[in-house]
Every structure is written in structure tokens, then in C-alpha cells.
Enzyme design. Structure first.
Site, short mmCIF file in Angstrom:
data_model
loop_
_atom_site.label_atom_id
_atom_site.label_comp_id
_atom_site.label_asym_id
_atom_site.label_seq_id
_atom_site.Cartn_x
_atom_site.Cartn_y
_atom_site.Cartn_z
N THR A 101 -12.08 -61.69 0.93
CA THR A 101 -12.07 -62.70 1.98
C THR A 101 -12.56 -64.02 1.40
O THR A 101 -13.71 -64.11 0.95
CB THR A 101 -12.96 -62.28 3.16
OG1 THR A 101 -12.47 -61.05 3.70
CG2 THR A 101 -12.96 -63.33 4.25
N LYS A 183 -7.16 -63.86 8.26
CA LYS A 183 -8.38 -63.08 8.05
C LYS A 183 -9.58 -63.81 8.66
O LYS A 183 -10.50 -63.18 9.19
CB LYS A 183 -8.62 -62.84 6.56
CG LYS A 183 -9.86 -61.99 6.24
CD LYS A 183 -9.78 -60.60 6.85
CE LYS A 183 -11.04 -59.77 6.68
NZ LYS A 183 -11.29 -59.36 5.30
N LYS A 251 -21.63 -62.92 4.62
CA LYS A 251 -20.82 -63.87 3.85
C LYS A 251 -19.58 -64.28 4.63
O LYS A 251 -19.22 -65.46 4.70
CB LYS A 251 -20.44 -63.23 2.50
CG LYS A 251 -19.59 -64.10 1.58
CD LYS A 251 -18.11 -63.81 1.67
CE LYS A 251 -17.78 -62.39 1.26
NZ LYS A 251 -16.30 -62.15 1.30
#
Length: 598
Positions: A101, A183, A251
Site C-alpha cells: 500500500t 486501495k 501506516k
């Protein structure tokens, strides 16, 4: 797709997701040259059929496809262009599949640097969704974007990781970063929904509910989501295996918030989730599974305890009541919404007290506890001794206990039976019902409850007496309200980024972002003038109940408070009687309209 069509694959990154993905390929006959800095992970990859390599460049040597499943874009950049010089080791014409990601803007910058090598190497932006279990099974949801020729070269490998029916590959465009945008929106849902599993289960514990019982019931109700079903078991039993570290979701939500700040996009729910995960890291939970964010609440006096008994013992502790229904009542009185009931062919009455005298069971479906109390008091003197009152309203547990006390003064009993599912499922007899009361009252109420919840797996008889059903309903509504606000925020953010909202719905509803509420509400968010299935004011009330109970139990509800404010803002904007999906309109002040023209 046959593995014979997959060329030599280099794989770097063997963490909670990367390891099962690499070994999944190897088990399907793909030659995988793997590397990870952590020797035990590399050893597991070798045991799973991969060829272990001593350095990143050795893994990349001669490979036509490189799969990267590392922590962040900084690691991607260091591997490709830093000392390992992985990009130089790859074969000319190779394809780099970035499964990590990363910020959407990073992909094109990486491609620009690759172009300088003049080796015709292309990047595919391919973030994944689905969790470690699906990674090992090859049933992930993967979103890909990039040059069509590069995607076609990597497609046979990716399809081995996205096998149907649970998995799937969604090619979302030829522009690098497009998949990362998908995403990004996916992670709006995931971050909020992982965070709220902790908040909701801590809340359930603070209310005195058995955590496994709460999990079993809510899985069948509107508060359910992929993350609830996937993460809560990690909270219940410790298998000693790290599956998705807290640092990863911290994150990811950081990437979401960085992008939101870049675009000056208000993201109140994600902002709270970011702070909760930051607090979890600060509390020493960095190397815990992200589902164990529930442990943060132990700092607030809500202790977290893993189950210590055998599965059989814990199942017995969480067992619902097993009662046989009594005789079917000849006449049932429903109190509320008489005009709507008459329209669908029901018989109405102008004298409920008179009709109540002829009924063994009375069902009260008012909105508030005060309305339920008024209804009960209006018929109580006329009720037959030993008759049963079923209260289906969403009310505070203490109010359920109080109503039962009023009823007992008239020799009748209350079954506290809040419902979940909305009017469509009510009409189909497919409601989830969380009923509690004395065994005797439940036996009398069961024929009626079974008619309302024809799916027996959705009719739950909760031990603990009146009030226990309402406790579970309030926890469920906390989840459902937050999920609605997550869907609104994600949809508005996707519109802000110029994304195709129907494509967004198609992609995120099939992966780890899915929730019962998102699948139900997002289509209404996209519709102009959607029908009203649940008014916006309802969640002002329901989340207000949760917050009040949370304060009483000294259990902070961070996301619940943020969601409550969103619904209050929606009511203050004049949408009180509109469908609760109207919270998606809160971004209209900045020109974001999520409705579709047709």
C-alpha cells in the site's frame, strides 16, 4: 490460469501477507526466488516451496516478474534504486508488481526513475485486500493499474492469488496510481472498521456481556463486517502467530490522512482512527495484531482477557438459551405505526386497552423508551395475568429493566427484544432479534419472535434477563452507525479524487472493506432522493444511547462520538427525516456531490 504460463518470479517481502502469497504461488507450480531480511520468514518460504536467496539482487536475477510486498514506498524505492540495485538485476522487459500500500502519487515517480535505466521495465500498481488467510488460499481481492501490456504479462501470476469465487482481480485503469486510489478508499473502511472492533468489543465487555456471545450474535446483524468477523477471533484467542501488525494499519491510515490533508478533505472518522492507532503504538502494542487494538481499552479500566478454556468450554460459557416455544397465541396486539399497518392489510384498533385484554402477547415497536412506557401503562390495567409484552424498541438496558419492573406490578412480564435489519427484512421475516427476559416469558413470546425472524440463526435468546438484549443491540448499533459514517466518508473522498463511484462500490464491496451496512447504504448514497428505510434521527438517538452507556461504564467510545456528531450535523442540515445515508451529503459544502445523475 495454469502455472505454466507464469515465468520466473522474484519475490521480496515475506511478512504476514507476503509469505503466504509467495508460498501460494510456489504451491501452484510457479518458480519463486524469494528474499526477506528476516531469516525465519525466508526459511518458512523455502519450506513452502520457494527458492531462498541471500540478497534482493540475487532474488531478482533474471526474473521477468518481481513481486514486492514490503512495508512502504520508501522500502520499494530503496530496493529498486538503492544499494541492492534490484532494478538493474531484473531482465529487460520485466514487470514489477507493487503489492504494498503506497501513496497514489508515488507510482509514476518510480516509473520515471525506471525509464532512465532504458530496460523497458514497467510497474504495475497492485495493492491487495483480504488478509493473511485469503493470501495463503489464493483468494485475495487485488486492484491493478498500469500499462495494459504489463498487466497482461503479470496477469497469470496475479490470477493465482485471486482465485474465485471469493477472490478477484480488478483492473481499474492504465494510469499508475489508480489502483492505489482504490486501495486508499478501501483503507478508509478497513482502518475505521478494525478500530471499531476494539471499541465495540471493549464496550460489550464493559456492559458485562460475554465477548464470544456478543461476537456470535453481531455476526448475524447489521453491525457485522469482514473485519469484525476476521479480527474479533484474534481478540478472543491467542494463537501466538502475528498475522497483521498494528504498525501496518497505522501506516495505512497515515497514508489516507496524508492524502486527505493534501487535498484539504475533512475525514473525521479516519482522523479518529489514526489517533487511536497512534495511541495503541504508544501503549506498546506495535507488535500486536491490529485486531488487538482492543487492549488499548485496558488502559481505561476495561481489562482484556483471552479465552483460557477449551473451545467446548468457551462455547458453553457463550451459549444462548435453548427454549421450546409455547402455544401459538390466538391474537397478538402490535402497538405503533397504525397507519402504516393498515395500509398493508392489518387490522387496527381505536381502543388498544380493550384489545390487549384479549391478547396473550403484545408487541411494542415505538421509537423511544418513554413512548414504550406510555404504551405499556395505557394497557397494563387491562392485560391478562401472565401475559407477555415484547418490547422491540432500541432502548437503554436500564429502561428495559425499568419497563419489566412496571409490567411485573401488573403480573405480566417484559421480553426485551430489540431488532436489527430494517423494514425490508422486517417485511420478509428476516430480522435479527436479540431477546432476553425470564424463561417463562421467552417461551410465550417465541411463536411471535419466530414469525418475525424466520431464519432461526438470527433469533438469539440472550441469558441474563431483561436488559441483556438491549445491551447487545446498543453494541450492534454502535458498529452500524460507525460503518454508515465510514461509507459516507469513503464515498465522498472517492468523489473528491474523481473516481468512478460505481467501480469503487464494485471493488470495495468484494474485499476486506465490506460491511453489511456499506453494501446496503452506499447504493442509497449514490441515488437521488433514496427511499427512507431508517431516518437520520434514529442514529442520533441510538448512538446517543451508546455514548450514555459508555459514560456510565467509563468506557470511551472515540469513533462512536465522532459518528454521533456526523449524524447530529446531518439533522442540523435539515435531513432529520431523510434516510440515514444522507450523512454522505455532509461534504456538499465543499462541492462534493456523491449522487449519480442516473
Amino acid at each position: 490460469m495454469a502455472s505454466a504460463n507464469v515465468p520466473l518470479v522474484a519475490w521480496i517481502g515475506l511478512g504476514a501477507m507476503g509469505l503466504p502469497m509467495a508460498t501460494c504461488l510456489a504451491k501452484n507450480g510457479v518458480t519463486v526466488q524469494a528474499y526477506d531480511v528476516w531469516a525465519p520468514s525466508l526459511e518458512k518460504a523455502v519450506q513452502g516451496g520457494c527458492k531462498g536467496c541471500g540478497s534482493p539482487s540475487e532474488a531478482a536475477q533474471g526474473a521477468s516478474i518481481l513481486g514486492l510486498m514490503v512495508v512502504n514506498v520508501g522500502q520499494v524505492e530503496d530496493l529498486l534504486f538503492g544499494e541492492p540495485r534490484v532494478a538493474e538485476a531484473l531482465a529487460t522487459g520485466a514487470v514489477i508488481v507493487v503489492f504494498s500500500t503506497c501513496p497514489p502519487s508515488a507510482m509514476s515517480l518510480l516509473q520515471d526513475r525506471l525509464d532512465l535505466l532504458k530496460k523497458d521495465i514497467h510497474i504495475i500498481d497492485s495493492p491487495v485486500s483480504g488478509g493473511s488467510t485469503r493470501a495463503g488460499a489464493g483468494t485475495l481481492a487485488i486492484m491493478s493499474s498500469g500499462p495494459s501490456s504489463a498487466i497482461e504479462k503479470a496477469r497469470p501470476m496475479i490470477e493465482l492469488l485471486t482465485q474465485p469465487p471469493e477472490g478477484g482481480l480488478s483492473v481499474v485503469g492504465d494510469k499508475l496510481g489508480a489502483a492505489s486510489d482504490f486501495k486508499l478508499i478501501n483503507q478508509v473502511y478497513c482502518a475505521i472498521q478494525i478500530c471499531v472492533t476494539g471499541e465495540a468489543m471493549a464496550f460489550a465487555k464493559s456492559l458485562g456481556l460475554n465477548p464470544r456471545l456478543a461476537y456470535n450474535v453481531i455476526k448475524t446483524a447489521s453491525g457485522s463486517s469482514f473485519m469484525f468477523g476476521h479480527r474479533v477471533p484474534w481478540q478472543l484467542r491467542d494463537d501466538g502467530i502475528l498475522k497483521s501488525a498494528m504498525t501496518i494499519i497505522a501506516k495505512d491510515v497515515g497514508i489516507v490522512m496524508d492524502e486527505a490533508r493534501l487535498h484539504c478533505f475533512p475525514a473525521p472518522m479516519c482522523s479518529v482512527a489514526e489517533q487511536v492507532f497512534t495511541a495503541a503504538l504508544g501503549a506498546g502494542l506495535a507488535r500486536e495484531d491490529d485486531g488487538n487494538v482492543v487492549k488499548l481499552w485496558s488502559r481505561f479500566g476495561v481489562p482484556h482477557e483471552y479465552e483460557t478454556g477449551t473451545d467446548a468450554e468457551e462455547t458453553d460459557k457463550a451459549k444462548e438459551l435453548n427454549l421450546k416455544a409455547g402455544p401459538k397465541p390466538s391474537k397478538v396486539l402490535f402497538m405503533d405505526a397504525l397507519d402504516r399497518y393498515a395500509k398493508v392489510g392489518g387490522t387496527t384498533t381505536d381502543d388498544p386497552a380493550k384489545d390487549a385484554a384479549e391478547c396473550d402477547v403484545v408487541v411494542i415497536t415505538t421509537v423511544t423508551a418513554l413512548q414504550a412506557e406510555a404504551a405499556l401503562l395505557s394497557i397494563a390495567p387491562s392485560l391478562r395475568a401472565d401475559s407477555t409484552i415484547i418490547v422491540c424498541s432500541t432502548i437503554a438496558p436500564s429502561d428495559a429493566v425499568r419497563l419489566d419492573g412496571i409490567a411485573r406490578k401488573h403480573n405480566v412480564s417484559v421480553v426485551d427484544a430489540p431488532i436489527s435489519g430494517g423494514p425490508t427484512k422486517a417485511a420478509a421475516g428476516d430480522l435479527t432479534i436479540m431477546a432476553s427476559g425470564t424463561d417463562e416469558a421467552l417461551v410465550k413470546a417465541l411463536p411471535v419472535l419466530q414469525a418475525m425472524a424466520k431464519n432461526s440463526s438470527k433469533l438469539h435468546l440472550i441469558p441474563g434477563g431483561a436488559g441483556s438484549g438491549s445491551k447487545l443491540k446498543i453494541v450492534n448499533n454502535l458498529l452500524a452507525g460507525i460503518h454508515i459514517c465510514a461509507a459516507a466518508e469513503a464515498t465522498a473522498f472517492a468523489r473528491k479524487k474523481g473516481m468512478d463511484l460505481l467501480a469503487v462500490y464494485d471493488v470495495v464491496s468484494k474485499g476486506a472493506a465490506a460491511s453489511t451496512v456499506m453494501v446496503d447504504r452506499m447504493p442509497r448514497m449514490l441515488a437521488k432522493n433514496p427511499p427512507v428505510f431508517s431516518a437520520t434521527t434514529t442514529f442520533v438517538k441510538d448512538l446517543g444511547l451508546a455514548l450514555s452507556e459508555g459514560k456510565r461504564a467509563n468506557c470511551p467510545l472515540f469513533l462512536g462520538a465522532a459518528a454521533h456528531q456526523q449524524f447530529i450535523r446531518a439533522v442540523a442540515s435539515g435531513w432529520a427525516k431523510e434516510d440515514d445515508s444522507a450523512v454522505s451529503r455532509l461534504w456538499e459544502f465543499m462541492g462534493i456531490d456523491v449522487t449519480l445523475s442516473s
